[in-house]
Design a protein around this motif. Structure first.
Motif, mmCIF file in Angstrom:
data_model
loop_
_atom_site.group_PDB
_atom_site.id
_atom_site.type_symbol
_atom_site.label_atom_id
_atom_site.label_comp_id
_atom_site.label_asym_id
_atom_site.label_seq_id
_atom_site.Cartn_x
_atom_site.Cartn_y
_atom_site.Cartn_z
ATOM 1 N N PRO A 79 29.598 80.792 79.937
ATOM 2 C CA PRO A 79 29.355 81.790 78.876
ATOM 3 C C PRO A 79 29.191 81.138 77.496
ATOM 4 C CG PRO A 79 31.184 82.475 80.267
ATOM 5 C CD PRO A 79 30.783 81.109 80.743
ATOM 6 N N GLU A 80 30.036 80.113 77.206
ATOM 7 C CA GLU A 80 29.966 79.495 75.878
ATOM 8 C C GLU A 80 28.665 78.713 75.689
ATOM 9 O OE1 GLU A 80 32.370 79.135 78.137
ATOM 10 O OE2 GLU A 80 33.244 77.119 78.180
ATOM 11 N N ALA A 83 26.049 81.244 74.856
ATOM 12 C CA ALA A 83 26.167 81.649 73.448
ATOM 13 C C ALA A 83 25.515 80.609 72.544
ATOM 14 C CB ALA A 83 27.630 81.846 73.076
ATOM 15 N N PHE A 91 29.561 94.100 73.049
ATOM 16 C CA PHE A 91 30.292 94.795 74.118
ATOM 17 C C PHE A 91 30.289 96.306 73.939
ATOM 18 C CE2 PHE A 91 32.998 91.620 76.514
ATOM 19 C CZ PHE A 91 32.331 90.509 76.052
ATOM 20 N N VAL A 95 36.769 93.872 73.033
ATOM 21 C CA VAL A 95 38.100 93.537 73.545
ATOM 22 C C VAL A 95 39.071 93.299 72.388
ATOM 23 C CG1 VAL A 95 39.356 91.873 74.963
ATOM 24 C CG2 VAL A 95 37.028 92.537 75.585
ATOM 25 N N LEU A 97 42.240 91.491 70.711
ATOM 26 C CA LEU A 97 42.953 90.218 70.845
ATOM 27 C C LEU A 97 44.190 90.234 69.950
ATOM 28 C CD1 LEU A 97 39.918 87.719 70.598
ATOM 29 C CD2 LEU A 97 40.928 88.656 72.674
ATOM 30 N N ALA A 112 32.164 76.800 66.639
ATOM 31 C CA ALA A 112 31.942 76.342 68.022
ATOM 32 C C ALA A 112 30.446 76.362 68.325
ATOM 33 C CB ALA A 112 32.706 77.233 69.000
ATOM 34 N N VAL A 113 29.792 77.441 67.914
ATOM 35 C CA VAL A 113 28.358 77.565 68.169
ATOM 36 C C VAL A 113 27.573 76.553 67.334
ATOM 37 C CG1 VAL A 113 26.408 79.109 67.750
ATOM 38 C CG2 VAL A 113 28.398 79.935 69.012
ATOM 39 N N LEU A 169 26.607 84.754 64.244
ATOM 40 C CA LEU A 169 26.265 83.780 65.289
ATOM 41 C C LEU A 169 24.752 83.567 65.427
ATOM 42 C CD1 LEU A 169 28.902 84.735 68.016
ATOM 43 C CD2 LEU A 169 28.950 82.810 66.453
ATOM 44 N N GLU B 352 39.513 89.257 80.623
ATOM 45 C CA GLU B 352 38.581 89.929 79.738
ATOM 46 C C GLU B 352 38.623 89.312 78.336
ATOM 47 O OE1 GLU B 352 37.445 94.598 79.152
ATOM 48 O OE2 GLU B 352 39.077 94.049 80.483
ATOM 49 N N GLN B 353 39.836 89.010 77.884
ATOM 50 C CA GLN B 353 39.981 88.364 76.564
ATOM 51 C C GLN B 353 39.352 86.977 76.574
ATOM 52 O OE1 GLN B 353 44.223 88.520 75.860
ATOM 53 N NE2 GLN B 353 44.084 90.545 74.912
ATOM 54 N N PHE B 355 36.914 85.953 78.500
ATOM 55 C CA PHE B 355 35.456 86.082 78.525
ATOM 56 C C PHE B 355 34.917 86.459 77.149
ATOM 57 C CE2 PHE B 355 31.687 88.903 79.176
ATOM 58 C CZ PHE B 355 30.789 87.894 79.476
ATOM 59 N N TYR B 356 35.623 87.338 76.461
ATOM 60 C CA TYR B 356 35.183 87.758 75.122
ATOM 61 C C TYR B 356 35.059 86.539 74.203
ATOM 62 C CZ TYR B 356 34.911 90.835 71.000
ATOM 63 O OH TYR B 356 34.507 91.485 69.862
ATOM 64 N N LEU B 357 36.085 85.692 74.195
ATOM 65 C CA LEU B 357 36.056 84.490 73.353
ATOM 66 C C LEU B 357 34.933 83.543 73.773
ATOM 67 C CD1 LEU B 357 39.888 83.883 73.092
ATOM 68 C CD2 LEU B 357 38.358 84.060 71.133
ATOM 69 N N ARG B 358 34.788 83.337 75.082
ATOM 70 C CA ARG B 358 33.763 82.406 75.560
ATOM 71 C C ARG B 358 32.366 82.941 75.266
ATOM 72 N NH1 ARG B 358 34.955 80.588 81.559
ATOM 73 N NH2 ARG B 358 33.480 78.940 80.995
ATOM 74 N N SER B 359 32.199 84.259 75.346
ATOM 75 C CA SER B 359 30.877 84.832 75.067
ATOM 76 C C SER B 359 30.508 84.666 73.599
ATOM 77 C CB SER B 359 30.853 86.314 75.444
ATOM 78 O OG SER B 359 31.520 87.089 74.466
ATOM 79 N N ARG B 360 31.518 84.327 72.774
ATOM 80 C CA ARG B 360 31.257 84.046 71.358
ATOM 81 C C ARG B 360 31.102 82.551 71.120
ATOM 82 N NH1 ARG B 360 29.965 88.738 72.295
ATOM 83 N NH2 ARG B 360 30.494 90.371 70.833
ATOM 84 N N GLY B 361 30.980 81.793 72.189
ATOM 85 C CA GLY B 361 30.699 80.369 72.046
ATOM 86 C C GLY B 361 31.924 79.476 72.054
ATOM 87 N N VAL B 362 33.119 80.060 72.169
ATOM 88 C CA VAL B 362 34.334 79.250 72.127
ATOM 89 C C VAL B 362 34.550 78.610 73.507
ATOM 90 C CG1 VAL B 362 36.807 79.262 71.652
ATOM 91 C CG2 VAL B 362 35.297 80.846 70.435
ATOM 92 N N PRO B 363 34.606 77.281 73.573
ATOM 93 C CA PRO B 363 34.794 76.622 74.875
ATOM 94 C C PRO B 363 36.088 77.066 75.560
ATOM 95 C CG PRO B 363 34.169 75.025 73.198
ATOM 96 C CD PRO B 363 34.442 76.315 72.487
ATOM 97 N N GLU B 364 36.077 77.019 76.886
ATOM 98 C CA GLU B 364 37.181 77.595 77.650
ATOM 99 C C GLU B 364 38.557 77.059 77.243
ATOM 100 O OE1 GLU B 364 36.841 77.276 81.899
ATOM 101 O OE2 GLU B 364 38.600 78.546 82.214
#
Lengths: 256, 398
Positions: A79-80, A83, A91, A95, A97, A112-113, A169, B352-353, B355-364
């Protein structure tokens, strides 16, 4: 076939309490660079699944077909990595946090991006400058930056926060998964303006929606009708108007 | 408190302890190192301790001490007092003005607590100080450093705050090699005194740490403690505290970050012995790999301790399917007009949290660290001193 987003025969399933359930049953979709496409369809047609599969959520198993983005096998990326390549998913239910400060979250994501795209990271001051300009533009209070990500946000605030992330982003492909659900007209305008402000020959969007209303504000180049895991009809913006007046019946019958 | 004595096995390690203690104490003779059949040690096996013949340690020179200390973040301001391998490193140590050094005094043997028994047999004088009435002594960093192989130290500290006095103690524990650190603190807080005790346990991965903190809190006094348990092969932080007069306030908070094959343990006994007192406890544990975490928290409310307000929360986050948490909250209440609440949760990271972070480009890996830190946030925020909180944050994943 474009060299931008090309989806070919895409099939995916989810594990529903131990039994695999096929949701996408062969999606063909081509979105050229610079175009905005909308997908409309009844509940359960697989619209959200498509958005999750394209953005890399692990709950779904791709069982066939392909999706390439800018010439890369999108489905092979984390996913990253997607992105960083320019995919952004807004979404349907952003979500929460708890314990993660919104400003820190935004800066971490932006940097990160930027890192992955080979750009310099933003220091705290230049980031703050950038984010302040954006929040002002979106009529968001600075208070929202100090709170935990999406925690205690109203529905409208959550969607604004999604648009803020999208603006920061700078994606080349935005996927909006029913971003309009539960929004009042003002919030809807803000979301639409957020997308429209990014429109350029290098920006494409896939707008997934139930309602024609959003498409009054984000005018699509193409509209696709999705049902039972397939695209059953494609056409120009007029398709949305027909759906609004007559419902899905004629398309469903034609496809049957 | 039960009168149960420490029973268990004898071993070469114990024989060596007994021999070392022989000249000064008979405490250890006739006892043994507790096995897992002893309830207090059921989840924290001392096997690794019984396998080693622990020797007396040679003192540490100032240069080595400084090198060890620099392995962790500690306050740049305030005063620094260092023990290297159990001996004061005088050239690097000083005390705040107005703080008096005192002689050691006899203490409650706490004979049903093995860490205290061991310290009682082998103990050497540590830091004994008194902060006079109404003096705010500021910040003191007490560094307990070790370097060597198969060495053990058993320091005895005594900290007395007179009426209205206050002190912030940063208790830093770090070392290299294979050692056992077994410090004991006796802390007495007179009427209206306040001690902030912030501890960072960052012992070497082959080290054992058995600390026992015995605290008496008088009326309107406050013992505000926070422990980051983050090192050692086996490490227990054990607090025994008595709220001895009305309106005493005690915090026994902590965070345990446990990885590899390590075991960290936070054990506490909060004894409400007077009415109108207040105790607060939030302990969060994060476990990865095959690590084990232990929380044993007991709140004892005497019959006289009416209007007690007690709160206890312990939560664990398991990052691996092979990690383990053993959580044992205990409430023992003899008064009939009290407010005592407790809770315990165990969970995993939310997909879910993540995935949300990773979908914003943050590495796992970074996304995981963000969510783990978020889990720990409300515990860490209980460190009232912001600068010390920042120091602990730096030590979280190091």
């Amino acid at each position: 076939m474009s060299d931008f987003l090309n989806i070919c025969g895409l099939q995916a399933r989810i594990d529903a309490d131990g039994t695999p359930k096929d949701i996408l049953k062969g999606i063909d979709l081509d979105i050229p660079r610079g175009e905005v496409h909308a997908i409309m369809g009844p509940n359960g047609s697989g619209k959200s699944t498509l958005s999750y599969v394209l953005s890399g959520r692990e709950d779904y198993e791709v069982t066939g077909g392909s999706a390439t983005f800018k010439g890369q096998d999108l489905l092979a990326l984390d996913p990253e990595e997607r992105a960083a390549l320019g995919v952004f998913l807004a979404f349907q239910s952003p979500v929460e946090l708890p314990g993660v400060n919104n400003a820190n979250f935004l800066r971490t994501a932006v940097n990160a991006v930027r890192r992955a795209r080979g750009e310099d990271e933003l220091d705290a001051i230049s980031f703050l400058k950038t984010v302040r300009a954006e929040t002002k533009h979106l009529s968001m209070s600075d208070e929202m930056l100090k709170r935990a990500v999406n925690v205690g946000f109203s529905g409208g605030e959550k969607k604004r926060n999604e648009v803020l992330q999208m603006r920061l982003l700078q994606p080349s492909l935005a996927i909006l998964d029913e971003t309009d659900s539960g929004l009042d007209i003002d919030a809807l305008r803000i979301v639409a303006e957020g997308v429209n402000s990014l429109r350029s020959p290098d920006f494409s969007a896939l707008v997934i929606t139930h309602h024609q209303r959003l498409l009054d504000y984000i005018v699509p180049d193409r509209v696709h009708v999705m049902a039972k895991g397939r695209i059953i009809h494609s056409g120009g913006p007029e398709v949305a108007k027909i759906l609004e007046k007559q419902g899905y019946t004629q398309f469903l019958e034609a496809a049957a | 408190m039960s009168g149960q004595s420490v029973a268990g096995q004898t071993s070469a390690a114990l024989d060596a302890f007994v021999e070392r203690a022989a000249a000064r104490s008979t405490v250890l003779a006739g006892t043994g190192i507790p096995t897992r059949r002893v309830e207090a040690w059921r989840y924290t096996p001392l096997r690794s301790i019984t396998e080693i013949v622990w020797k007396e340690a040679a003192p540490l020179d100032a240069a080595s001490a400084k090198n060890l200390l620099d392995k962790i973040a500690y306050p740049a301001n305030g005063h620094l007092f260092i023990f290297g391998n159990g001996r004061e490193v005088t050239s690097l140590s000083s005390l705040p003005e107005n703080v008096l050094r005192t002689d050691a005094e006899a203490v409650d043997p706490l004979e049903d607590r093995f860490s205290a028994v061991l310290n009682g047999a082998l103990g050497r004088d540590g830091l004994s100080i008194r902060v006079p009435k109404n003096v705010d002594a500021g910040l003191l960093t007490l560094a307990t450093l070790h370097q060597g192989s198969a060495i053990s130290t058993h320091l005895r500290h005594r900290i007395v705050l007179e009426e209205g006095a206050s002190l912030t103690l940063f208790d830093a524990n770090v070392g290299e090699g294979e050692y056992l650190s077994n410090p004991r603190f006796d802390i007495i807080l007179a009427e209206g005194a306040r001690l902030r005790h912030v501890k960072h346990q960052s012992e070497a991965e082959n080290a054992a740490h058995l600390a026992i903190i015995n605290v008496e809190v008088q009326g309107n006094a406050e013992y505000d403690s926070f422990t980051l348990n983050g090192g050692g092969a086996v490490a227990r932080h054990e607090v025994v505290t008595t709220l001895a007069a009305p309106h005493a306030l005690v915090h026994v908070n902590g965070v345990q970050v446990v990885n590899g094959t390590r075991l960290n343990d936070l054990t506490s006994m909060i004894h409400h012995a007077a009415p109108d007192c207040n105790s607060r406890q939030t302990v969060k544990t994060v476990l990865s790999d095959t690590a084990q975490g232990v929380f044993q928290g007991k709140i004892l409310v005497d019959r006289v301790a009416q209007k007690t307000d007690g709160y206890q929360m312990n939560q664990a986050l398991l990052l691996s399917e092979k990690a383990q948490i053993n959580s044992k909250p205990e409430l023992e209440i003899y008064a009939d007009d009290v407010k005592c609440s407790h809770g315990a949760t165990v969970g995993a990271l939310d997909d879910e949290q993540l995935f949300y972070l990773r979908s914003r480009g943050v590495p796992e890996a970074e996304a995981r660290d963000i969510l783990v830190t978020a889990f720990l946030t409300d515990a860490l925020e209980l460190v009232a001193d912001e600068a010390l909180r920042e120091l602990l944050l730096k030590g979280l994943f190091s």
